[in-house]
Design a protein around this motif. Sequence first.
Motif, PDB file in Angstrom:
ATOM      1  N   GLU A  97      23.925 -60.777 -11.220  1.00 43.78           N
ATOM      2  CA  GLU A  97      22.748 -60.208 -11.889  1.00 43.78           C
ATOM      3  C   GLU A  97      21.467 -60.670 -11.193  1.00 43.78           C
ATOM      4  O   GLU A  97      20.572 -59.861 -10.914  1.00 43.78           O
ATOM      5  CB  GLU A  97      22.732 -60.610 -13.356  1.00 43.78           C
ATOM      6  CG  GLU A  97      21.582 -59.974 -14.133  1.00 43.78           C
ATOM      7  CD  GLU A  97      21.637 -60.307 -15.615  1.00 43.78           C
ATOM      8  OE1 GLU A  97      21.287 -59.429 -16.425  1.00 43.78           O
ATOM      9  OE2 GLU A  97      22.031 -61.447 -15.959  1.00 43.78           O
ATOM     10  N   GLN A  98      21.399 -61.960 -10.871  1.00 40.60           N
ATOM     11  CA  GLN A  98      20.234 -62.464 -10.145  1.00 40.60           C
ATOM     12  C   GLN A  98      20.192 -61.894  -8.731  1.00 40.60           C
ATOM     13  O   GLN A  98      19.118 -61.549  -8.218  1.00 40.60           O
ATOM     14  CB  GLN A  98      20.271 -63.995 -10.095  1.00 40.60           C
ATOM     15  CG  GLN A  98      19.065 -64.618  -9.405  1.00 40.60           C
ATOM     16  CD  GLN A  98      17.758 -64.253 -10.082  1.00 40.60           C
ATOM     17  OE1 GLN A  98      17.600 -64.451 -11.287  1.00 40.60           O
ATOM     18  NE2 GLN A  98      16.816 -63.692  -9.324  1.00 40.60           N
ATOM     19  N   ASN A 101      18.797 -58.466  -8.809  1.00 40.58           N
ATOM     20  CA  ASN A 101      17.340 -58.529  -8.966  1.00 40.58           C
ATOM     21  C   ASN A 101      16.667 -58.847  -7.636  1.00 40.58           C
ATOM     22  O   ASN A 101      15.659 -58.227  -7.269  1.00 40.58           O
ATOM     23  CB  ASN A 101      16.958 -59.589 -10.002  1.00 40.58           C
ATOM     24  CG  ASN A 101      17.323 -59.195 -11.426  1.00 40.58           C
ATOM     25  OD1 ASN A 101      17.465 -58.014 -11.724  1.00 40.58           O
ATOM     26  ND2 ASN A 101      17.495 -60.171 -12.298  1.00 40.58           N
ATOM     27  N   HIS A 107      20.460 -52.077 -12.162  1.00 35.69           N
ATOM     28  CA  HIS A 107      21.586 -52.487 -12.993  1.00 35.69           C
ATOM     29  C   HIS A 107      21.173 -52.452 -14.458  1.00 35.69           C
ATOM     30  O   HIS A 107      19.996 -52.333 -14.791  1.00 35.69           O
ATOM     31  CB  HIS A 107      22.088 -53.881 -12.590  1.00 35.69           C
ATOM     32  CG  HIS A 107      21.119 -54.993 -12.875  1.00 35.69           C
ATOM     33  ND1 HIS A 107      21.036 -55.608 -14.102  1.00 35.69           N
ATOM     34  CD2 HIS A 107      20.184 -55.600 -12.083  1.00 35.69           C
ATOM     35  CE1 HIS A 107      20.105 -56.547 -14.072  1.00 35.69           C
ATOM     36  NE2 HIS A 107      19.571 -56.562 -12.859  1.00 35.69           N
ATOM     37  N   GLY A 109      22.187 -54.868 -16.783  1.00 35.65           N
ATOM     38  CA  GLY A 109      22.344 -56.156 -17.430  1.00 35.65           C
ATOM     39  C   GLY A 109      23.774 -56.395 -17.895  1.00 35.65           C
ATOM     40  O   GLY A 109      24.592 -55.475 -17.985  1.00 35.65           O
ATOM     41  N   ILE A 110      24.080 -57.640 -18.183  1.00 37.71           N
ATOM     42  CA  ILE A 110      25.427 -58.019 -18.590  1.00 37.71           C
ATOM     43  C   ILE A 110      25.714 -57.518 -20.001  1.00 37.71           C
ATOM     44  O   ILE A 110      24.909 -57.696 -20.915  1.00 37.71           O
ATOM     45  CB  ILE A 110      25.613 -59.548 -18.491  1.00 37.71           C
ATOM     46  CG1 ILE A 110      25.480 -59.995 -17.029  1.00 37.71           C
ATOM     47  CG2 ILE A 110      26.968 -59.968 -19.056  1.00 37.71           C
ATOM     48  CD1 ILE A 110      25.483 -61.502 -16.837  1.00 37.71           C
ATOM     49  N   LEU A 119      28.996 -55.920 -15.806  1.00 38.60           N
ATOM     50  CA  LEU A 119      27.636 -55.720 -15.300  1.00 38.60           C
ATOM     51  C   LEU A 119      27.582 -54.379 -14.581  1.00 38.60           C
ATOM     52  O   LEU A 119      27.950 -54.264 -13.418  1.00 38.60           O
ATOM     53  CB  LEU A 119      27.256 -56.865 -14.336  1.00 38.60           C
ATOM     54  CG  LEU A 119      25.907 -56.752 -13.623  1.00 38.60           C
ATOM     55  CD1 LEU A 119      24.751 -56.648 -14.622  1.00 38.60           C
ATOM     56  CD2 LEU A 119      25.698 -57.942 -12.675  1.00 38.60           C
ATOM     57  N   PHE A 121      26.073 -51.333 -12.477  1.00 40.60           N
ATOM     58  CA  PHE A 121      25.020 -51.243 -11.468  1.00 40.60           C
ATOM     59  C   PHE A 121      25.165 -49.934 -10.701  1.00 40.60           C
ATOM     60  O   PHE A 121      26.141 -49.184 -10.896  1.00 40.60           O
ATOM     61  CB  PHE A 121      25.044 -52.448 -10.533  1.00 40.60           C
ATOM     62  CG  PHE A 121      26.254 -52.548  -9.646  1.00 40.60           C
ATOM     63  CD1 PHE A 121      26.218 -52.106  -8.325  1.00 40.60           C
ATOM     64  CD2 PHE A 121      27.444 -53.101 -10.122  1.00 40.60           C
ATOM     65  CE1 PHE A 121      27.336 -52.209  -7.501  1.00 40.60           C
ATOM     66  CE2 PHE A 121      28.565 -53.211  -9.301  1.00 40.60           C
ATOM     67  CZ  PHE A 121      28.517 -52.759  -7.994  1.00 40.60           C
TER      68      PHE A 121
END
Length: 321
Positions: A97-98, A101, A107, A109-110, A119, A121
């Motif tokens: 996730e990071q 970003n 994406h 988000g979880i 997740l 994307f």
Amino acid sequence: MTNNQLLGIHHVTAITDDAERNYKFFTEVLGMRLVKKTVNQDDIYTYHTFFADDVGSPGTDMTFFDFPNVPKGVSGTNSISRPSFRVPDDNALAYYEQRFNDFGVKHDGIQTLFDKKVLPFEEADGQVYQLVSDENNSGVAPGKPWAEGPVPADKAIYGLGPIEITVSYFDEFKQILEGLYGMVTINEDENVALLNVGEGGNGGQVILRHDQESDSAKQGYGEVHHVSFRVKDHDAIESWLQKYQNQHIGNSGLVDRFYFEALYARIGHILIEVSTDGPGFMGDEPYETLGEGLSLPPFLEEQRDYIESQIRPFDTSRHHE
């Protein structure tokens, strides 16, 4: 008697409009290894690329047809709607996730799906995917993270996760998955079911969704072309051919793809392939330089000079020393 049971997911093939951009995304962002750069055996003017684990294990490869002039696909029902990739645990999802970003990857988000963290994307061409956490997972074993990849081994993608299929004829299609392909429904909610393939778990599951409202999807870049399920060997795939013939299911007949044997059948709108686990991707290139040169099966090797003169080159070399 031959055991022709499906063992799990073998590979998923999608369509890209730009093999080079796709290569950079999968290797530099997702951290998957390009284990084979070859041509589409049915259209030698276009690439077929295979991204997988460190050694190209069956059940780990996402592959792409590169059709530079193909129109953009249209998402909708009656399609293979979302491939996924396995990561070791929930911490790996947070890492990605990071990472998304940092790289500007779109994406959602979880989230939680069937009691597992995912997740979702999207690639630049609109193809949607999701990462799925193997935390508390059992079933089909994962592959091996890419040893020289940009993602730490304890976080890296190491296999394909559940394949999502969306159809307007949910009950009928589920019956085929269960009756013909031997899948087992382990969870069902309104308009969605989770089915195990082989030993099940994230490396052997289908997420089947019901959608009667949307228009049917249209093939093009950013859409999935087909999904393949694993069988052990030649005898197993031969028995699948016999099964199709006995049930009068139209099919391709056995096709030798050199890296594996294949058998294709269109079930409703969905192109389903059955593929053998071997011979695999390690037979014609050294481990150290997998995917760095143009690999051709023996029956195309005599056309190498012509193919290389026609296909648009792009650099996949990593060893410059």
